[in-house]
Design an enzyme around this catalytic site. Structure first.
Site, PDB file in Angstrom:
ATOM      1  N   GLU A  69      71.142   9.841-104.421  1.00  0.00           N
ATOM      2  CA  GLU A  69      72.352  10.656-104.198  1.00  0.00           C
ATOM      3  C   GLU A  69      72.249  11.394-102.861  1.00  0.00           C
ATOM      4  O   GLU A  69      73.227  11.491-102.119  1.00  0.00           O
ATOM      5  CB  GLU A  69      72.523  11.636-105.363  1.00  0.00           C
ATOM      6  N   GLU A 115      68.030   7.204-114.255  1.00  0.00           N
ATOM      7  CA  GLU A 115      68.548   8.189-115.205  1.00  0.00           C
ATOM      8  C   GLU A 115      68.806   7.577-116.581  1.00  0.00           C
ATOM      9  O   GLU A 115      68.518   8.189-117.620  1.00  0.00           O
ATOM     10  CB  GLU A 115      69.858   8.809-114.676  1.00  0.00           C
TER      11      GLU A 115
HETATM   12  C1  1HE Z   1      57.810  14.585-109.998  1.00  0.00           C
HETATM   13  C2  1HE Z   1      58.914  13.718-109.933  1.00  0.00           C
HETATM   14  C3  1HE Z   1      60.168  14.216-110.321  1.00  0.00           C
HETATM   15  C4  1HE Z   1      57.159  12.641-109.300  1.00  0.00           C
HETATM   16  N1  1HE Z   1      60.234  15.496-110.724  1.00  0.00           N
HETATM   17  N2  1HE Z   1      57.924  15.850-110.408  1.00  0.00           N
HETATM   18  N3  1HE Z   1      63.869  10.127-110.923  1.00  0.00           N
HETATM   19  C5  1HE Z   1      62.867   9.558-111.574  1.00  0.00           C
HETATM   20  O1  1HE Z   1      62.957   9.259-112.741  1.00  0.00           O
HETATM   21  C6  1HE Z   1      61.626   9.262-110.754  1.00  0.00           C
HETATM   22  C7  1HE Z   1      60.407   9.926-111.342  1.00  0.00           C
HETATM   23  N4  1HE Z   1      59.222   9.650-110.537  1.00  0.00           N
HETATM   24  C8  1HE Z   1      58.583   8.434-110.549  1.00  0.00           C
HETATM   25  O2  1HE Z   1      59.043   7.477-111.149  1.00  0.00           O
HETATM   26  C9  1HE Z   1      57.328   8.331-109.752  1.00  0.00           C
HETATM   27  O3  1HE Z   1      56.799   9.632-109.555  1.00  0.00           O
HETATM   28  C10 1HE Z   1      57.471   7.632-108.389  1.00  0.00           C
HETATM   29  C11 1HE Z   1      57.747   6.151-108.582  1.00  0.00           C
HETATM   30  C12 1HE Z   1      58.583   8.264-107.548  1.00  0.00           C
HETATM   31  C13 1HE Z   1      56.163   7.805-107.580  1.00  0.00           C
HETATM   32  O4  1HE Z   1      55.073   7.321-108.382  1.00  0.00           O
HETATM   33  P1  1HE Z   1      53.583   7.770-108.031  1.00  0.00           P
HETATM   34  O5  1HE Z   1      52.676   6.972-108.913  1.00  0.00           O
HETATM   35  O6  1HE Z   1      53.363   7.728-106.573  1.00  0.00           O
HETATM   36  O7  1HE Z   1      53.496   9.340-108.399  1.00  0.00           O
HETATM   37  P2  1HE Z   1      53.335  10.032-109.844  1.00  0.00           P
HETATM   38  O8  1HE Z   1      51.900   9.977-110.267  1.00  0.00           O
HETATM   39  O9  1HE Z   1      54.344   9.542-110.804  1.00  0.00           O
HETATM   40  O10 1HE Z   1      53.729  11.538-109.495  1.00  0.00           O
HETATM   41  C14 1HE Z   1      52.963  12.300-108.595  1.00  0.00           C
HETATM   42  C15 1HE Z   1      53.324  13.750-108.786  1.00  0.00           C
HETATM   43  O11 1HE Z   1      54.698  13.919-108.461  1.00  0.00           O
HETATM   44  C16 1HE Z   1      53.208  14.188-110.231  1.00  0.00           C
HETATM   45  O12 1HE Z   1      52.893  15.561-110.233  1.00  0.00           O
HETATM   46  P3  1HE Z   1      51.423  16.107-110.625  1.00  0.00           P
HETATM   47  O13 1HE Z   1      51.557  17.593-110.506  1.00  0.00           O
HETATM   48  O14 1HE Z   1      51.159  15.609-112.015  1.00  0.00           O
HETATM   49  O15 1HE Z   1      50.483  15.500-109.607  1.00  0.00           O
HETATM   50  C17 1HE Z   1      54.593  14.003-110.769  1.00  0.00           C
HETATM   51  O16 1HE Z   1      54.878  14.821-111.891  1.00  0.00           O
HETATM   52  C18 1HE Z   1      55.414  14.441-109.566  1.00  0.00           C
HETATM   53  N5  1HE Z   1      56.749  13.884-109.605  1.00  0.00           N
HETATM   54  N6  1HE Z   1      58.473  12.505-109.502  1.00  0.00           N
HETATM   55  C19 1HE Z   1      59.138  16.284-110.746  1.00  0.00           C
HETATM   56  N7  1HE Z   1      61.289  13.487-110.257  1.00  0.00           N
HETATM   57  C20 1HE Z   1      71.510  16.078-110.510  1.00  0.00           C
HETATM   58  S1  1HE Z   1      71.075  14.896-111.616  1.00  0.00           S
HETATM   59  C21 1HE Z   1      69.866  13.905-110.833  1.00  0.00           C
HETATM   60  C22 1HE Z   1      69.257  12.985-111.835  1.00  0.00           C
HETATM   61  C23 1HE Z   1      67.879  12.556-111.430  1.00  0.00           C
HETATM   62  O17 1HE Z   1      67.491  12.551-110.283  1.00  0.00           O
HETATM   63  S2  1HE Z   1      66.836  12.089-112.701  1.00  0.00           S
HETATM   64  C24 1HE Z   1      65.268  11.802-111.881  1.00  0.00           C
HETATM   65  C25 1HE Z   1      65.155  10.371-111.514  1.00  0.00           C
END
Ligand code: 1HE
Length: 270
Positions: free
Chosen positions: A122, A142
């Site tokens: 977005e 989502e």
């Molecule tokens: C996060 C987030 C996040 C990572 N919010 N903390 N978006 C999603 O569903 C995507 C969610 N994220 C992922 O699928 C993956 O993190 C990635 C593919 C982007 C990257 O993977 P990777 O293996 O490099 O990283 P990771 O181990 O998953 O995450 C590393 C850290 O980033 C980890 O934090 P830590 O403190 O445990 O080290 C994760 O928690 C953090 N992290 N993504 C918070 N999204 C207005 S409505 C909008 C609707 C949406 O956007 S829904 C979200 C969609």
């Protein structure tokens, strides 16, 4: 650069104001994959509200680390245990930021690497040009997470890829990458030899060389006109052209064309 865009004011965005008029705005939470927390959205509102009045000629929007942006900060969202009204206000704030970007009149070039997912897509779709590289991929996860888009995907992503493709992305979690993502409309450029950032900066420099009022029309009027009836759109286009095409600096450029000192418009290969 006016004090209200002083880089030291920003915690979640790294900001560099370059001498060529390009400002580089970088999401700076790579350890969280640049997930969009409330603070980051507030700072995007602040930056893009002031940029058109601050002499910023164009912007490269980037994310630090291996991923552009993982969308909504899911941990913050989980911990906040928001009510429907709370989350509606979160979304309205996202719209404020992204509308400032799309309608603000300052060209924004997004440099995309790794994940451009959910709210990250977005954000990217609020830029005027998107540049990807071999690592870049796009998705709307989502649907799998029991969520729905709230930052304008139903408007901007649907405009880029069409309704059916957006529905497919949300129902199935389908990931788009490579040339197929360009063909679908998610990005206009794909870089295979160098980083998306280098190409985005080059485009931002090209855009910065245009007249500011002309860029304002390109990066504001075209979006507004899309929201109008054809009848009103033709009227609005005429009014904008009346102002832009008679600006003194445009007359100078036309004079250069007339005396043959201005470059001609020819294919790049020539
Ligand atoms: C996060 C987030 C996040 C990572 N919010 N903390 N978006 C999603 O569903 C995507 C969610 N994220 C992922 O699928 C993956 O993190 C990635 C593919 C982007 C990257 O993977 P990777 O293996 O490099 O990283 P990771 O181990 O998953 O995450 C590393 C850290 O980033 C980890 O934090 P830590 O403190 O445990 O080290 C994760 O928690 C953090 N992290 N993504 C918070 N999204 C207005 S409505 C909008 C609707 C949406 O956007 S829904 C979200 C969609």
């Amino acid at each position: 650069m006016p004090v209200d865009l002083d880089p030291s004011r920003f915690d979640f965005l790294d900001i560099e104001h370059r001498d060529d008029g390009v400002s580089v705005v970088t999401l700076n939470r790579p350890e969280k994959r640049n997930a969009l927390n409330v603070g980051t959205i507030d700072e995007l509102v602040d930056f893009f509200s002031a940029a058109p009045r601050a002499g910023v000629k164009s912007v490269v929007l980037a994310g630090s680390g291996n991923h552009f942006c993982a969308g909504l900060d899911l941990i913050e969202h989980h911990d906040a245990d928001r009510s429907p009204a709370d989350f509606m206000h979160v979304c309205l704030r996202w719209h404020e930021a992204f509308n400032k970007m799309e309608y603000g009149g300052v060209p924004i070039i997004a440099a995309l690497q790794g994940a451009v997912v959910g709210g990250g897509l977005e954000l990217a779709s609020s830029a005027h040009i998107r540049v990807m590289d071999d690592s870049t991929y796009f998705a709307l996860p989502e649907g799998q997470r029991g969520l729905f888009t709230g930052g304008g995907a139903t408007i901007r992503v649907a405009q880029l890829v069409g309704k059916a493709n957006m529905v497919d992305m949300m129902l199935t979690g389908r990931v788009h990458q490579g040339q197929a993502a360009v063909d679908l409309g998610l990005a206009q450029y794909i870089e295979t030899e160098r980083s998306s950032f280098d190409k985005a900066l080059e485009i931002a420099q090209q855009a910065a060389a245009n007249l500011p009022l002309t860029n304002f029309a390109i990066c504001s009027a075209i979006s507004h006109v899309q929201n109008m009836s054809s009848f009103d759109a033709a009227y609005a286009e005429s009014v904008v052209a009346g102002v832009v095409n008679t600006q003194p600096a445009a007359r100078e450029r036309l004079a250069a064309f007339a005396d043959k000192s201005a470059p001609r418009t020819r294919p790049n290969a020539e």
